[in-house]
Design an enzyme around this catalytic site. Structure first.
Site, PDB file in Angstrom:
ATOM      1  N   HIS A  29     -24.475  20.746  15.903  1.00 10.94           N
ATOM      2  CA  HIS A  29     -23.620  21.111  17.031  1.00 10.94           C
ATOM      3  C   HIS A  29     -24.254  20.679  18.347  1.00 10.94           C
ATOM      4  O   HIS A  29     -23.750  20.985  19.402  1.00 10.94           O
ATOM      5  CB  HIS A  29     -23.469  22.631  17.020  1.00 10.94           C
ATOM      6  CG  HIS A  29     -24.732  23.193  16.505  1.00 10.94           C
ATOM      7  ND1 HIS A  29     -24.981  23.301  15.160  1.00 10.94           N
ATOM      8  CD2 HIS A  29     -25.884  23.484  17.120  1.00 10.94           C
ATOM      9  CE1 HIS A  29     -26.226  23.715  14.987  1.00 10.94           C
ATOM     10  NE2 HIS A  29     -26.780  23.802  16.159  1.00 10.94           N
ATOM     11  N   CYS A  30     -25.400  19.998  18.286  1.00 13.23           N
ATOM     12  CA  CYS A  30     -26.089  19.625  19.522  1.00 13.23           C
ATOM     13  C   CYS A  30     -26.131  18.110  19.701  1.00 13.23           C
ATOM     14  O   CYS A  30     -25.481  17.546  20.557  1.00 13.23           O
ATOM     15  CB  CYS A  30     -27.532  20.155  19.508  1.00 13.23           C
ATOM     16  SG  CYS A  30     -27.654  21.899  19.269  1.00 13.23           S
ATOM     17  N   ILE A  31     -26.923  17.463  18.836  1.00 13.01           N
ATOM     18  CA  ILE A  31     -27.262  16.053  19.074  1.00 13.01           C
ATOM     19  C   ILE A  31     -26.040  15.146  19.091  1.00 13.01           C
ATOM     20  O   ILE A  31     -25.898  14.314  19.990  1.00 13.01           O
ATOM     21  CB  ILE A  31     -28.305  15.573  18.039  1.00 13.01           C
ATOM     22  CG1 ILE A  31     -29.495  16.524  18.007  1.00 13.01           C
ATOM     23  CG2 ILE A  31     -28.755  14.159  18.373  1.00 13.01           C
ATOM     24  CD1 ILE A  31     -30.170  16.747  19.323  1.00 13.01           C
TER      25      ILE A  31
END
Ligand code: SAJ
Length: 446
Positions: A281-283
């Site tokens: 859910h970040c990179i």
């Protein structure tokens, strides 16, 4: 536990040691996922009265029974012990001196930022915002979201004025899911604020709960940018080695050996590793926030966009490696039974968000393969329940997540099941041990 510490700068030295917030000492955390829940538990453990709010009734009910991923027995008891107030109703936020928002900031299908969860959570905070409250946003946002979206929303709905009636800060979350060494308690943090008072109050809170002295103070936009830069940095570095992998597969050079050898250089090199794609859910998400905001302000990112495109093509590249291996034995993908090992985005983590494994599963199906998927930490209506039964039916194997269970796979196990090809999408097995077996081994970049 490794505690990171550094002699604080003179500015930090001059800050009030007694955390301002603990005068009344009630912290509310909105959003009780992998970021909010650890923060809530830590705040309570450090002496704050703690309130947890989440819209997911099932999650709140589970938490009240002490059920949550990756928490200790002590934390379970504290959740069950009713010392921590848990609710789906935002009205309880009236009791808080500090409100920390930790909700997801995903993207839409077209990769445009989706601020709906964050706006909805901020609206709930605004409805019950009391004078003197400190509002901290930990959710990852692009520069400008705090000052152009969230603060106006808080002011409009509450009727209060930021920096006059309530305090506001942004402290981007830095949780690394599955990491037992770097946790919410010991990761240095960056605190963004538009006034010293708000920054001091936020710093007072984080000083009261964290075991770190490194709390860096910047402006709101700079704090928003820090997280974007951290994660775009990681994405472009992964794209760099993924492009090298596709090149070195043509050159017949083992990139993993090259990266390992390059890592012996004690300066100026930071290893990243090729694989079947970039999930989480970040990179794969945060760079799109930066790209979109820059576009709206007249700049078109090329490098960051190209990195996203390279990483997004790795699932297809992994299938290309499988097709090439099948061709060497005169077979084709259509009709082949493929054991897909791993569906989550990261080793020993149960989260499937943006997982490249899910893309591989879909693309294999579209190519006419029969996919037998197994993940020890994730099940759905199309997954098998054991590795054994998955291997029993398969003719070829694709490893998409390097769970510890899969890292123990031996060539003879595959040979026993008459499996002829292994595509190691995370380069997590020893290529050498397969060299002497009947199993064709292909990695990504080796
Ligand atoms: N990946 C690669 N090659 C690499 C590293 C990762 O292909 O060299 C893939 C992983 O398999 C995964 C994806 O990229 O699919 C993301 O991996 P990640 O290790 O970056 O895991 P995340 O998404 O949990 O990233 C978190 C982030 N933390 C926050 O955003 C607060 C990130 O900033 C951290 O750098 C990262 O943990 C970390 O360092 O582990």
């Amino acid at each position: 536990m490794k505690v990171i510490s550094r002699k604080p700068s003179s500015l930090i030295d001059s800050l009030p040691r007694t955390p301002i917030a603990t005068k009344k000492g009630t912290v509310a955390v909105v959003g009780l996922g992998y970021v909010g829940l650890p923060l809530l538990l830590l705040s309570e453990a450090k002496g704050f009265k703690a309130i947890g709010v989440d819209t997911d009734r099932a999650k709140i009910d589970a938490l009240k029974n002490g059920q949550a991923p990756e928490i200790t027995k002590t934390e379970m008891a504290r959740l069950r012990g009713n010392k921590i107030k848990l609710s789906t109703s935002a009205g309880i936020l009236k009791e808080a001196d500090i409100v920390v928002v930790c909700v997801p900031t995903p993207v839409h299908e077209d990769h445009k930022p989706d601020l709906r969860p964050l706006k909805s959570a901020t609206l709930s905070v605004a409805k019950y915002l009391q004078p003197g409250t400190l509002v901290v946003i930990e959710s990852t946002v692009n520069p400008g979201v705090c000052e152009e979206v969230l603060i106006p929303l808080l002011e409009r709905v509450s009727g209060l004025t930021a920096e006059k009636d309530f305090y506001f800060a942004h402290c981007p979350e830095r949780i690394n899911p599955g990491d037992r060494e770097f946790t919410v308690a010991n990761i240095p943090r960056v605190i963004g604020s538009s006034t010293k008072e708000s920054g001091d109050r936020a710093e007072g809170f984080y000083r009261a709960i964290l075991d770190v002295s490194m709390l860096t103070r910047v402006s709101l936009k700079e704090a928003e940018s820090v997280k974007m830069v951290e994660n775009a940095f990681r994405d472009v570095n992964i794209a760099f080695v993924n492009e090298l992998a596709m090149s070195f597969d043509k050159l017949g050079i083992d990139l993993t050996h090259v990266i390992r050898a390059a890592s012996t250089k004690p300066f100026g090199f930071m290893p990243h590793y090729p694989g079947c794609g970039v999930g989480g859910h970040c990179i794969p998400v945060d760079p799109y926030y930066l790209i979109d905001y820059a576009r709206k302000n007249g700049f078109s990112h090329k490098f960051i966009k190209t990195a996203r495109a390279i990483n997004n093509q790795m699932p297809a590249y992994t299938i290309k490696r499988l097709k090439a291996a099948l061709n060497t034995v005169g077979k084709e993908l259509k009709g082949t039974k493929v054991a897909l090992l791993g569906l989550s985005y990261k080793r020993d983590v149960a989260d499937c968000r943006e997982s490249p494994a899910m893309v591989i599963r879909e693309k294999l199906r579209q190519a006419g393969a029969s996919v037998i998927a197994f993940d020890p930490l994730y099940t759905d209506e199309n997954t098998y329940s054991t590795l054994e039964e998955t291997l029993k039916e398969a003719k070829v194997v694709v490893i998409a997540t390097d769970h510890t269970l899969f890292r123990q796979l031996k060539p003879e196990t595959l040979e026993e099941h008459n499996i002829s090809i292994l595509i190691d999408g995370r380069n997590c097995l020893s290529k050498k041990t397969f060299a002497g077996s009947s199993v064709i081994y292909r990695g990504i970049g080796r």
